[in-house]
Design an enzyme around this catalytic site. Sequence first.
Site, PDB file in Angstrom:
ATOM      1  N   LYS A 119       0.832  -1.212   0.000  1.00  0.00           N
ATOM      2  CA  LYS A 119       0.000   0.000   0.000  1.00  0.00           C
ATOM      3  C   LYS A 119       0.866   1.262   0.000  1.00  0.00           C
ATOM      4  CE  LYS A 119      -2.334  -1.291   3.677  1.00  0.00           C
ATOM      5  NZ  LYS A 119      -1.806  -2.676   3.845  1.00  0.00           N
ATOM      6  N   THR A 120       1.881   1.299   0.848  1.00  0.00           N
ATOM      7  CA  THR A 120       2.774   2.456   0.878  1.00  0.00           C
ATOM      8  C   THR A 120       3.543   2.584  -0.429  1.00  0.00           C
ATOM      9  OG1 THR A 120       3.017   2.275   3.286  1.00  0.00           O
ATOM     10  CG2 THR A 120       4.685   3.537   2.110  1.00  0.00           C
ATOM     11  N   ASP A 166      -1.516   6.874   6.093  1.00  0.00           N
ATOM     12  CA  ASP A 166      -1.505   5.454   6.443  1.00  0.00           C
ATOM     13  C   ASP A 166      -2.439   5.224   7.635  1.00  0.00           C
ATOM     14  OD1 ASP A 166      -0.799   2.827   6.255  1.00  0.00           O
ATOM     15  OD2 ASP A 166       1.153   3.051   7.216  1.00  0.00           O
ATOM     16  N   THR A 188      -5.792  -1.166   6.901  1.00  0.00           N
ATOM     17  CA  THR A 188      -5.839  -2.616   7.049  1.00  0.00           C
ATOM     18  C   THR A 188      -7.222  -3.074   7.490  1.00  0.00           C
ATOM     19  OG1 THR A 188      -5.027  -2.377   9.324  1.00  0.00           O
ATOM     20  CG2 THR A 188      -3.391  -2.805   7.610  1.00  0.00           C
ATOM     21  N   ARG A 203       6.648  -8.177   1.839  1.00  0.00           N
ATOM     22  CA  ARG A 203       7.512  -7.626   2.891  1.00  0.00           C
ATOM     23  C   ARG A 203       8.204  -8.745   3.652  1.00  0.00           C
ATOM     24  NH1 ARG A 203       4.425  -4.022   6.985  1.00  0.00           N
ATOM     25  NH2 ARG A 203       4.422  -2.601   5.203  1.00  0.00           N
TER      26      ARG A 203
END
Length: 375
Positions: free
Chosen positions: A92-93, A137, A186, A245
């Site tokens: 997402k980032t 975020d 999230t 990640r």
Amino acid sequence: MATTDGAGGLPGQISIGGGPAGPGRVKAADLAVPAPEPEDRELDAALRPKNLDDFVGQERVRKQLSLVLAASKIRGRSADHVLMSGPPGLGKTTLAMIVAAEMNAPLRISSGPAIQHAGDLAAILSSLSEGEVLFLDEIHRMSRPAEEMLYMAMEDFRVDIIVGKGAGATAIPLELPPFTLVGATTRAGLLPGPLRDRFGFTGHLEFYSVGELELVLRRSAGMLDLKLTSAGFAEIAGRSRGTPRIANRLLRRVRDWALVHGIETIDARTASAALDMYEVDVRGLDRLDRSVLEALVNKFNGGPVGLSTLAIAVGEESETVETVAEPFLVREGLLGRTPRGRIALPAAWEHLGLKMPRNAVAAAMLPFDEDDDEQ
């Protein structure tokens, strides 16, 4: 890079990218997720894709977002507001940074928890330049007053600043330059409808397949100048829980293990030995995951058992078990949530190399209830 006071920026925000040089503005490539070691920060930044063509996976979201950005550039206007939802670690980032890069615009980064008052949000919005991308975020954790201010800012590019108190208070309208808000969450269900509806594009990120994670690892290995066999990539990808990640983090740990042992080419055996040392098993379960399953099976005969009792048995807080371990165990079909408590499913017994007793089979037949709050 980060500014935390009035001298160079606003609390809880970072600015990067295509704007003019000045305090609090650095190149996008210099941004990294905070990490204990400088080397890890540099690697995290280096491994992030810089454009949509380099972004691996999420084919549907990538194509849709590409269309939105291309249309905005043809119109010569800021892109529509974008909402990205999905579990942590899926990109997402990274996609927010890509939106700014594709639009050739500066990027401002903040988060929902950092915006606890409407004034905090007003300060950030009033300092945006035309076309700038604002990334928030965990947007669902923003305070309600700030959230309500954001409605007008997103729709009309205007905020009302309240001056004074009581009967003498006056609302002063403040016009904002057109900007693009990229929100990440999230827990999309916690976003109120009025806020969710103001996003022009919503993309939900899914967990990656093993094949997609292998592509991620191949790209990362090339940037880290590592040599892996196809079996080595597959071994790491299979233990990465469907999350890029985690895959990149495991790749770095395998690299360290191979470096210490003087191994130049990492194969499946090397990757397996390294990850076994870091207590990541063949299905991606870590120490906490296995502790939960082993307690459930060995101490409670497969359940059902309440969450708080299970947490005490593994020496963790209930919230840790529920938010860290349970989602992956449920997704893998190893643990079930029922009205009477948590139960071990047949796959859990099989994974631990144990035979499922008959009374545990009966417990596994209990009806499931994902919204159960059994303690």
